[in-house]
Design a protein around this motif. Structure first.
Motif, PDB file in Angstrom:
ATOM      1  N   SER A   1       6.336   7.836  24.219  1.00 56.02           N
ATOM      2  CA  SER A   1       5.754   8.631  23.125  1.00 56.02           C
ATOM      3  C   SER A   1       5.791   7.894  21.791  1.00 56.02           C
ATOM      4  N   ASP A   2       6.814   7.068  21.565  1.00 55.15           N
ATOM      5  CA  ASP A   2       6.894   6.312  20.311  1.00 55.15           C
ATOM      6  C   ASP A   2       5.717   5.359  20.155  1.00 55.15           C
ATOM      7  N   PHE A   3       5.332   4.708  21.244  1.00 56.78           N
ATOM      8  CA  PHE A   3       4.221   3.756  21.174  1.00 56.78           C
ATOM      9  C   PHE A   3       2.925   4.482  20.814  1.00 56.78           C
ATOM     10  N   MET A   4       2.692   5.603  21.459  1.00 53.86           N
ATOM     11  CA  MET A   4       1.470   6.362  21.188  1.00 53.86           C
ATOM     12  C   MET A   4       1.416   6.839  19.745  1.00 53.86           C
ATOM     13  N   GLN A   5       2.537   7.333  19.240  1.00 55.95           N
ATOM     14  CA  GLN A   5       2.555   7.933  17.909  1.00 55.95           C
ATOM     15  C   GLN A   5       2.610   6.896  16.796  1.00 55.95           C
ATOM     16  N   GLN A   6       3.423   5.864  16.955  1.00 57.34           N
ATOM     17  CA  GLN A   6       3.644   4.927  15.858  1.00 57.34           C
ATOM     18  C   GLN A   6       2.749   3.690  15.890  1.00 57.34           C
ATOM     19  N   LEU A   7       2.290   3.273  17.088  1.00 58.00           N
ATOM     20  CA  LEU A   7       1.457   2.073  17.175  1.00 58.00           C
ATOM     21  C   LEU A   7      -0.033   2.378  17.288  1.00 58.00           C
ATOM     22  N   PHE A   8      -0.370   3.498  17.946  1.00 56.73           N
ATOM     23  CA  PHE A   8      -1.778   3.783  18.213  1.00 56.73           C
ATOM     24  C   PHE A   8      -2.159   5.211  17.806  1.00 56.73           C
ATOM     25  N   PRO A   9      -1.876   5.612  16.565  1.00 54.19           N
ATOM     26  CA  PRO A   9      -2.122   7.006  16.194  1.00 54.19           C
ATOM     27  C   PRO A   9      -3.601   7.395  16.174  1.00 54.19           C
TER      28      PRO A   9
ATOM     29  N   GLU B   1       7.293  11.904  10.224  1.00 60.43           N
ATOM     30  CA  GLU B   1       6.983  13.331  10.141  1.00 60.43           C
ATOM     31  C   GLU B   1       5.601  13.592   9.555  1.00 60.43           C
ATOM     32  N   LYS B   2       5.118  12.671   8.728  1.00 62.47           N
ATOM     33  CA  LYS B   2       3.828  12.862   8.055  1.00 62.47           C
ATOM     34  C   LYS B   2       2.652  12.253   8.812  1.00 62.47           C
ATOM     35  N   LEU B   3       2.931  11.618   9.961  1.00 63.62           N
ATOM     36  CA  LEU B   3       1.848  11.016  10.729  1.00 63.62           C
ATOM     37  C   LEU B   3       0.931  12.100  11.300  1.00 63.62           C
ATOM     38  N   PRO B   4      -0.372  11.793  11.449  1.00 63.10           N
ATOM     39  CA  PRO B   4      -1.300  12.777  12.009  1.00 63.10           C
ATOM     40  C   PRO B   4      -0.860  13.237  13.388  1.00 63.10           C
ATOM     41  N   GLY B   5      -0.834  14.527  13.581  1.00 62.96           N
ATOM     42  CA  GLY B   5      -0.462  15.081  14.875  1.00 62.96           C
ATOM     43  C   GLY B   5       1.023  15.166  15.126  1.00 62.96           C
TER      44      GLY B   5
ATOM     45  N   LYS C   1       0.853  -1.192   0.000  1.00 61.51           N
ATOM     46  CA  LYS C   1       0.000   0.000   0.000  1.00 61.51           C
ATOM     47  C   LYS C   1       0.890   1.243   0.000  1.00 61.51           C
ATOM     48  N   ASP C   2       0.580   2.190   0.888  1.00 58.12           N
ATOM     49  CA  ASP C   2       1.414   3.395   0.939  1.00 58.12           C
ATOM     50  C   ASP C   2       2.252   3.431   2.211  1.00 58.12           C
ATOM     51  N   ASP C   3       2.252   2.328   2.978  1.00 65.61           N
ATOM     52  CA  ASP C   3       3.015   2.342   4.223  1.00 65.61           C
ATOM     53  C   ASP C   3       4.267   1.481   4.142  1.00 65.61           C
ATOM     54  N   GLY C   4       4.714   1.206   2.931  1.00 69.82           N
ATOM     55  CA  GLY C   4       5.940   0.450   2.739  1.00 69.82           C
ATOM     56  C   GLY C   4       6.748   1.025   1.595  1.00 69.82           C
TER      57      GLY C   4
END
Length: 918
Positions: free
Chosen positions: A638-646, A830-834, A584-587
Motif C-alpha cells: 500500500s505504501d508504494f501505491m500511495q506514496q510513489l504512484f498516487p 495525510e494530505k495526499l489525494p485519497g 517547491k511544496d513537497d520539501g
C-alpha cells in the motif's frame, strides 16, 4: 542484431534505392522505431516456457517470469514479491532478456514488412520481383551492420582469451604505458596550479559534456568545424541508444551477485578460456545467438586505475577523485596516462568493445583496464549505448543529475529495481541534503578569499553572480545565529534543556536570510553554479592554498580529513542550494542545534527533507517503457501505491506476491505473547528498560537455545536496547549461562567488522558440529548472534541452513514518533489525494513492518532450508499486524497464549527434522 534495427534510418539514408518516392517518409513512420510504443507493433504473446538455466522452474518462478514479461510488453508497472531463496534474480533476468530478444525479432520483422508494404504502395506498377529484390538488398545492408558489430566483439573476445591464457600479461593493443607530458614546457612542475584554472567557466564551455578527451583548443576548433558541417553528416556520427534493460540494486555487492547469476543463463557469453560450455555464443531457441552485452556502471572511485588519483580518496573522498580526474583532462596539464588522446581514440573503442564482448563485473573490467592501459570509467560510459543490459546502483539511476552526467536516457527502456523495498526511503534520502553553520562559515571564508584573489580578473557577470552567492550564504549564517539566540531564550524561559527544532519551507528560509538574498532568482543561481562549475573552482583554489600553507607549516596538527572537510565545504553548500530549488511544496527545511561540540560554539544544522518521493520518481516512470519493482519482502504494498504512484490508474499495475518454495513443514512461525512466568510481552518504547520484562525475555531465549541446534539470531529494536540487555544480562549472569550453551556474538559497531563477526559466528557453529561427530560430549551446540533491526546484519546477509535455524524478533521496531522529520512526513501523507484518516498510522506501521520482514527473511534461503521464527510481542497476534507479514510467513502463524506451547512447538519441529536426517 539490435544495432540492425537502430541503424535503419541511417542506413536507409545511404540506400542505393533512391528512385522510390515517399521512401523517406516511410522512415519517419513511428512503427519502424525501436523506441515506439507496443501499440504500433504486433503484440508479443506471453511465453508458456522460458529459457531458464535449470530443467524445470518452480511454479512461482514461472509465474514471476510471465508477470514481468507481460508487464514489459504492455508498458505497465510491475510490483513483484518473491522470497529470497526462490531464484528471484534468475527469474528477473530470464524474463526481461527473453522479452528483449523477442522484441528485437519483432522489430526486424516489422521493418521488413513495412519496407515491402511501403514500396508496393509507392510504386504499384513495379513487379513483385523488383520489390523483393529491393527489400532483400536493404535487409542485407542492415544485416551488414550487425555483422560488423559481431566481428568487433569476436575480436575483442579473442584478445581477452589470448591475454588470460597467457596468464594476464600484456595489453590488448600491445601498447606500452606512456605518460603524457604536461605540455607546459616546465620540468617537474606538472602539479603547479595556474590561476587560469580557478576562473569560473563560461556558459558555452562544458568539459564534461563535450567529452572526456577534448582540450579547450580542440573543442574550439571542433565548434567551428561543426558550424560549417552538413547536418546529415553530424547525425550519422551520433551513436544511437539500443533497446536495453537498466537493472539497479542497492549495493555493488548485490550487482556483482547478479552478474554471476547472469553467467548461469543461456543469454551470457563467459569468455573464460577454461569454460567448457559448448552452447556459448551458439544460436539456440533459448536465447540470442551472440549473448547479452552487459555494462556494469560505477563511480570513479570503483573504476579509476590511476593510483595517484585513487590515493586522493583516502583523505578527500569521491568528490576529490572526480575533481582530480577532470583536472587531468585539461590542456596544458599532466594528462592522465590511461585516457587516450583523441588521435588514439581507437584504443578507447577497443576498450569499449572489450566491455561489451562478454559478461564481466566491475572487478573484471578494472583488471582488463589495467592490462590494456585504458580508463575503465570512460570505457564503460562509451559502452552504454551499445549495451543490452546496464547494471548500476540506486543513486546513479534515481538522480536526474547523475543520469545526465552518464548520458543515460531511459526513454522507452525497461527499468528493473531490485531490493525495491528500500525504494521510498532511498528516494527521500538521496534527495535530502544537510548543511551546517560550520560549512557555511567555511564556504563564506573561501568565497571571500577567492574574490580577493581574482576580483581584477573576473568578468563582470561572474563577479556579480559570485557576490550574489556570497550574499545568500551570509544570509543563511544570519538565520543560524538568530536560531541560536531564539533557542537559548526559549530554553531559559521554559527551563528545559532540550534545544528546539523548527520546520519551514524554502521560501520562508530565503525570506529570513534577507539582505537581498530573497531577491535572488534560485533557478538562475543554480544554473550559474552548474555552468560555471564554481564549486570545483573554489574547492580547487582552497586546496591549492591549503597545500601551500601545509608546506610552510609542516608540523601542523590539523589532520588531512579535517582539512578536506573544510575544503569541501562549498560542495556541501552547493548541494544544499540545488535541493532548495527543487523544494517547491513537497520539501521542508529543518533547523536544529547541537551544543555538544568541542569548540563550545553551538552548531546549527539546516536540513532539506524531501517528503514526496513520487515527484522525483515520476521522471523515471514517464520516460521508461516499463518499470519493475522487485524484492523479497515488498509487503506492505500500500505504501508504494500511495506514496510513489498516487496519480497512476490502477489498471497500469501488475502485482504478484509469490509463496515460498519450501514445504510448509520446513517453517514454524510462532507469536510469543507471554514468557515462562506469565509476564506479557509488549516492548513499547516506554517499558523496554523494565527489569521484569528483560528477565522474562532472557528466560525465553535461554529456553530456546536449549532446543535449537546450530545458529540462533536474535533481532532487537535498537542499538540502545541491545546495550541495555548486554548490561542487564551480564549483571544477572544470564550471558554466562547462555555462553555455556552457545558461543555469543554481537552486531559490530563498524561495517568493517561485519565480515569478521560473521566468519567467527559460522566457525563456532561448524566447530560445535565437528566436535559432536567425534563422539565427544560438548555442552556448546552452536552460536547465538544478537543483531539490530535495520542494522548491518538485517539486510543482505544470508543466515542459511545452520547459520539461522531460529530467528527471534524482539518487539516491533517502530521509529521514534517524536522525530520532527517523521512527524512532517506523516502530516504530508495525510494530505495526499485519497489518503484516509488512518494514512499516517498506516505509513508508520508499514515502516516498522517492512524492517521486520527484512530481518526475519534472513533465515530461509533455499528450497531445502528450514527454520523457526519467534515473534516476541503480543501485538504480533493482532490481525492488523499479522496481515503485514509476508504472505509466505503470515499464512501459518501460530499464536501461543502460553510459553509451554511455544517450547513444545520448537521441540517437535526439530525432533521431526532429526528423524528425517535433516
Amino acid at each position: 542484431m539490435y544495432d540492425l534495427i537502430l541503424s535503419t534510418n541511417k542506413a536507409l539514408d545511404r540506400s542505393c534505392i533512391n528512385d522510390h518516392s515517399g521512401y523517406g517518409d516511410m522512415l519517419d513512420d513511428p512503427s519502424l522505431s525501436s523506441s515506439s510504443s507496443s501499440s504500433s507493433l504486433p503484440p508479443l504473446p506471453t511465453p508458456e516456457s522460458f529459457p531458464f538455466p535449470y530443467p524445470k522452474p518452480y511454479d512461482i518462478q514461472l509465474q514471476l517470469m510471465q508477470t514481468v514479461f507481460r508487464a514489459i510488453e504492455d508498458g505497465k508497472i510491475a510490483i513483484v514479491e518473491s522470497p529470497t531463496g526462490t531464484g528471484k534474480s534468475l527469474s528477473l533476468l530470464t524474463s526481461t532478456l527473453t522479452w528483449l530478444a523477442s522484441h528485437q525479432a519483432r522489430l526486424e520483422t516489422a521493418i521488413e514488412t513495412s519496407l515491402r508494404t511501403q514500396l508496393a504502395t509507392d510504386d504499384p506498377d513495379d513487379p513483385s520481383w523488383v520489390i523483393e529484390h529491393a527489400v532483400k538488398a536493404r535487409m542485407n545492408e542492415l544485416h551488414s551492420v550487425q555483422e560488423a558489430r559481431k566481428e568487433r566483439l569476436m575480436k575483442a573476445r579473442a584478445r581477452e582469451r589470448k591475454i588470460r591464457q597467457a596468464g594476464g600479461n600484456g595489453a590488448f593493443r600491445g601498447v606500452k604505458k606512456v605518460k603524457v607530458g604536461n605540455g607546459s614546457g616546465t620540468s617537474g612542475k606538472s602539479d603547479i596550479k595556474e590561476d587560469e584554472d580557478f576562473l569560473p567557466e563560461d556558459k558555452d564551455k562544458d568539459e564534461e559534456e563535450d567529452g572526456p578527451y577534448l582540450s579547450r583548443e580542440v573543442r574550439e576548433l571542433m565548434s567551428k568545424y561543426e558550424a560549417t558541417r552538413p547536418k546529415q553528416h553530424v547525425e550519422e556520427e551520433e551513436e544511437e541508444d539500443m533497446p536495453k534493460i537498466y537493472y539497479t540494486s542497492r549495493t555493488h555487492t548485490q550487482l556483482r551477485q547478479l552478474t554471476s547469476e547472469l553467467l548461469k543463463t543461456t543469454f551470457a557469453i563467459d569468455n573464460d578460456p577454461s569454460s567448457t560450455d559448448p552452447t556459448a555464443g551458439v544460436e539456440t531457441e533459448a536465447g540470442p545467438s551472440q549473448g547479452v552485452s552487459l555494462v556494469p556502471l560505477g563511480s570513479r572511485k570503483q573504476l579509476c586505475i590511476n593510483d595517484k588519483v585513487r590515493a586522493l580518496a583516502k583523505s578527500g573522498g569521491d568528490e576529490r577523485i572526480n575533481e582530480a580526474c577532470l583536472d587531468m583532462q585539461k590542456s596544458g596539464k599532466a594528462r592522465c596516462e590511461f585516457l587516450p588522446a583523441k588521435a588514439d581514440e581507437a584504443a578507447m573503442l577497443d576498450a569499449r568493445d572489450a566491455v561489451l564482448a562478454s559478461v564481466k563485473d566491475i572487478e573484471d573490467i578494472v583488471s582488463d583496464g589495467r592490462k590494456s592501459c585504458v580508463c575503465p570509467y570512460y570505457a564503460t560510459r562509451r559502452a552504454v549505448k551499445q549495451s543490452q543490459m546496464v547494471t548500476l546502483p540506486y543513486n546513479l539511476l534515481l538522480q536526474k543529475n547523475a543520469r545526465e552526467a552518464l548520458d543515460i536516457s531511459l526513454k522507452d527502456q525497461v527499468v528493473v529495481i531490485d531490493e525495491a523495498h528500500n525504494l521510498i526511503d532511498t528516494l527521500l534520502s538521496i534527495h535530502s541534503t544537510t548543511v551546517t553553520s560550520t560549512n557555511l562559515s567555511n564556504a563564506v571564508s573561501q568565497l571571500q578569499q577567492y574574490l580577493q584573489r581574482f576580483k581584477s580578473r573576473l568578468k563582470p557577470v561572474h563577479a556579480l553572480w559570485i557576490r550574489q552567492v556570497l550574499t545568500v550564504l551570509q544570509g543563511l549564517i544570519r538565520v543560524c545565529s538568530k536560531f541560536v539566540e531564539d533557542s537559548k531564550s526559549s530554553t531559559a524561559a521554559n527551563g528545559k534543556g532540550k534545544a528546539k527544532a523548527e520546520v519551514l519551507n524554502a521560501n520562508v528560509l530565503m525570506e529570513r536570510a534577507g539582505g537581498g538574498s530573497d531577491q535572488v532568482n534560485p533557478m538562475e543561481l543554480v544554473a550559474y553554479l552548474k555552468e560555471s562549475k564554481l564549486a570545483r573552482k573554489i574547492s580547487g583554489f582552497s586546496e591549492h592554498m591549503a597545500e601551500k600553507a601545509a608546506a610552510n607549516e609542516p608540523k601542523t596538527s590539523r589532520s588531512a580529513t579535517a582539512r578536506h572537510a573544510s575544503i569541501a565545504a562549498f560542495h556541501v553548500v552547493e548541494a544544499f542550494l540545488l535541493s532548495l530549488v527543487d523544494a517547491k511544496d513537497d520539501g521542508r527545511v529543518l533547523l536544529s542545534m547541537d551544543e555538544s561540540g568541542t569548540t563550545g560554539t553551538p552548531v546549527v544544522t539546516i536540513k532539506y527533507v524531501l517528503l514526496n518521493p513520487a515527484e522525483r520518481f515520476k521522471e523515471v516512470v514517464e520516460e521508461a517503457r516499463s518499470v519493475v519493482l522487485a524484492g523479497g519482502t515488498m509487503e506492505p504494498i500500500s505504501d508504494f501505491m500511495q506514496q510513489l504512484f498516487p496519480a497512476i490508474p490502477i489498471g497500469r499495475f501488475a502485482t504478484l506476491s509469490c509463496s515460498h518454495v519450501i514445504p510448509k513443514e520446513n517453517l514454524l512461525t510462532q507469536v510469543v505473547c507471554v514468557g515462562p512466568r506469565k509476564v506479557e510481552f509488549e516492548f513499547k518504547y516506554s517499558n523496554r528498560g523494565d527489569d521484569a520484562l528483560l528477565t522474562e525475555l532472557g528466560a525465553v531465549i535461554q529456553s530456546t537455545v536449549g532446543l535449537v541446534p546450530d545458529g540462533v539470531v536474535v533481532f532487537v529494536p535498537s542499538y540502545a536496547f541491545l546495550d541495555k540487555v548486554k548490561t542487564f544480562w551480564t549483571q544477572s549472569g544470564l550471558f554466562q549461562r547462555l555462553g555455556d550453551r552457545k558461543q555469543l556474538f554481537f552486531e559490530p559497531q563498524t561495517s568493517g567488522d561485519v565480515e569478521t563477526v560473521l566468519r567467527d559466528y559460522a566457525l563456532a557453529i561448524s566447530s560445535a558440529n565437528a566436535v559432536s561427530t567425534t563422539g565427544e560430549k560438548s555442552r556448546k551446540t552452536g552460536a547465538l548472534l544478537f543483531a539490530v533491526v535495520g542494522g548491518k546484519l538485517s539486510e543482505g546477509i544470508n543466515f542459511s541452513d545452520g547459520l539461522g535455524r531460529c530467528v527471534i524478533m524482539v518487539g516491533l521496531p517502530f521509529a521514534n514518533v517524536g522525530s520532527v522529520e517523521l512527524q512532517e512526513r506523516m502530516r504530508y501523507v495525510e494530505k495526499l489525494p485519497g489518503a484516509g484518516a488512518d494514512a499516517s498510522r498506516e505509513m508508520y506501521e508499514n515502516l516498522c513492518m517492512r524492517a521486520v520482514n527484512q530481518s526475519i527473511g534472513r533465515a530461509i534461503r533455499h528450497a531445502n532450508d528450514y527454520a523457526c521464527i519467534l515473534l516476541v510481542d503480543k501485538r504480533y497476534a493482532t490481525p492488523r499486524i499479522r496481515h503485514k507479514l509476508p504472505k509466505w510467513i503470515g499464512e501459518d502463524v501460530k499464536v501461543q497464549s502460553e510459553f509451554g506451547g511455544v517450547a513444545r512447538g520448537i521441540a517437535a519441529f526439530f525432533k521431526e527434522k532429526r528423524a528425517r536426517g535433516m
